[in-house]
Scaffold this active site. Structure first.
Site, PDB file in Angstrom:
ATOM      1  N   CYS A   1      21.732   2.010  18.774  1.00 51.26           N
ATOM      2  CA  CYS A   1      22.188   0.822  18.044  1.00 51.26           C
ATOM      3  C   CYS A   1      22.848   1.159  16.711  1.00 51.26           C
ATOM      4  CB  CYS A   1      21.015  -0.132  17.831  1.00 51.26           C
ATOM      5  SG  CYS A   1      20.141  -0.551  19.355  1.00 51.26           S
TER       6      CYS A   1
ATOM      7  N   HIS B   1      22.383  -4.936  12.068  1.00 49.50           N
ATOM      8  CA  HIS B   1      22.171  -4.853  13.521  1.00 49.50           C
ATOM      9  C   HIS B   1      21.356  -6.065  13.958  1.00 49.50           C
ATOM     10  CE1 HIS B   1      21.051  -3.610  17.449  1.00 49.50           C
ATOM     11  NE2 HIS B   1      19.848  -3.156  17.141  1.00 49.50           N
TER      12      HIS B   1
ATOM     13  N   ASN C   1      20.428  -8.629  21.517  1.00 47.89           N
ATOM     14  CA  ASN C   1      20.668  -7.268  21.046  1.00 47.89           C
ATOM     15  C   ASN C   1      21.650  -6.588  21.994  1.00 47.89           C
ATOM     16  OD1 ASN C   1      20.577  -4.559  20.347  1.00 47.89           O
ATOM     17  ND2 ASN C   1      18.359  -4.472  20.170  1.00 47.89           N
TER      18      ASN C   1
END
Length: 328
Positions: free
Chosen positions: A115, A255, A285
């Site tokens: 990520c 994020h 996500n």
């Protein structure tokens, strides 16, 4: 050697059409909308069509970023795709994107930092441009996480979605562009968030396929504790490295993993909600794609103005973390 100032010339995003809502997940696993929203902030996520792969999503986002930058494929010198869900082990997803774009003079490679990947890739692109090796670099964060998500695991399947975001980097005027990077890793935490099977350590076989370790595993409690600490630390360090203070920040793009992690970072950085880009509720996500998708949306919504100080920060499997400060 004087470094060339480097900034983002154009952004773009692409998300698949299919929406998977919390209500639909309720029919698949033992969960409910209220539980998911209260613990994650996610209401729905996008799922790639059966015929779509990561390079397809990356291609669509890249077209939009290049259009905004006023560039064609012939202008691109390098393509970096940040992904943990590539089309194939090899060739790289970046090579597939290069071919489809027709960017025949561009070098191409993938980068895998989970990520944190998009910010890692920005740092790589910055180095190539600042030193004069290349002029225009296309950086893409793209994921098709639905292919490696276990939809029988109520702890992880609620989290992940598919999508891609892209940015074209190039020279900018003095005083604008990227000011600082902070990146780090702690491989001792690698097993906290991983896909265990399918690599050279534990190849996928007929014997182990029922273990379901070819899907994403996450120790949610430990990753949460790590993320709450590292998001604030990395952002503060990058802001200081850029010679700025928390009060100087105009927009914070974190994020998009969990609303409680984002809120903890907001509190740490003393930021009001109007200075934070959040789209977690609509996309979930998307790993390396969350930051560039959020950045592209912020630009689309007019939340980014010339001269704004912007902070990008991510964390992910590895464990990894990365932050970047730039002047738009």
């Amino acid at each position: 050697m004087q470094l060339i100032p480097v900034g983002i010339l154009g952004t773009g995003k692409y998300v698949p059409e299919k929406i998977l809502t919390n209500a639909e997940l309720e029919k698949m696993i033992d969960t409910n909308d209220e539980w998911i929203v209260s613990r994650t902030g996610i209401r729905e996520r996008r799922i790639a069509a059966p015929e779509q792969a990561t390079s397809d999503l990356a291609y669509e986002a890249s077209l939009k970023a290049m259009e905004m930058a006023g560039l064609t494929a012939a202008d691109i010198d390098l393509i970096i795709v940040a992904t943990l869900s590539p089309d194939h082990v090899f060739p790289s997803t970046a090579c597939l994107v290069q071919a489809r774009l027709g960017a025949t003079k561009a070098a191409a490679f993938d980068l895998e930092a989970a990520c944190s990947g998009f910010v890692y890739a920005l740092s790589s692109a910055y180095g190539y441009i600042a030193t004069g090796q290349y002029k225009h670099v296309l950086v893409v964060g793209a994921e098709t996480l639905s292919r490696i998500t276990d939809y029988t695991d109520r702890n992880t399947c609620i989290l992940f979605g598919d999508g891609a975001g892209a940015a074209v980097l190039g020279p900018v005027e003095q005083g604008k562009g990227i000011k600082s990077f902070v990146m780090g890793a702690d491989g001792n935490g690698g097993k906290l968030l991983q896909v265990a099977n399918g690599g050279t350590r534990d190849p996928l076989t007929l014997e182990n396929i029922n273990d379901r370790k070819q899907f994403i595993y996450q120790n949610g409690k430990e990753v949460f504790k790590f993320a709450v600490r590292i998001m604030g630390n990395a952002a503060e360090e990058a802001i200081a490295k850029a010679g700025l203070s928390k009060a100087d920040i105009d927009l914070f793009i974190p994020h998009q993993a969990n609303i409680r992690i984002i809120e903890a970072a907001m509190e740490r950085l003393e930021l009001s909600k109007d200075k934070v880009m959040i789209n977690l509720d609509r996309y979930g996500n998307t790993s390396a794609a969350t930051i560039p998708i959020a950045l592209a949306e912020a630009v689309e919504q007019g939340r980014v103005k010339s001269g704004d100080q912007i902070v990008l920060v991510g964390f992910g499997g590895g464990l990894t973390w990365a932050a970047c400060v730039l002047t738009w």
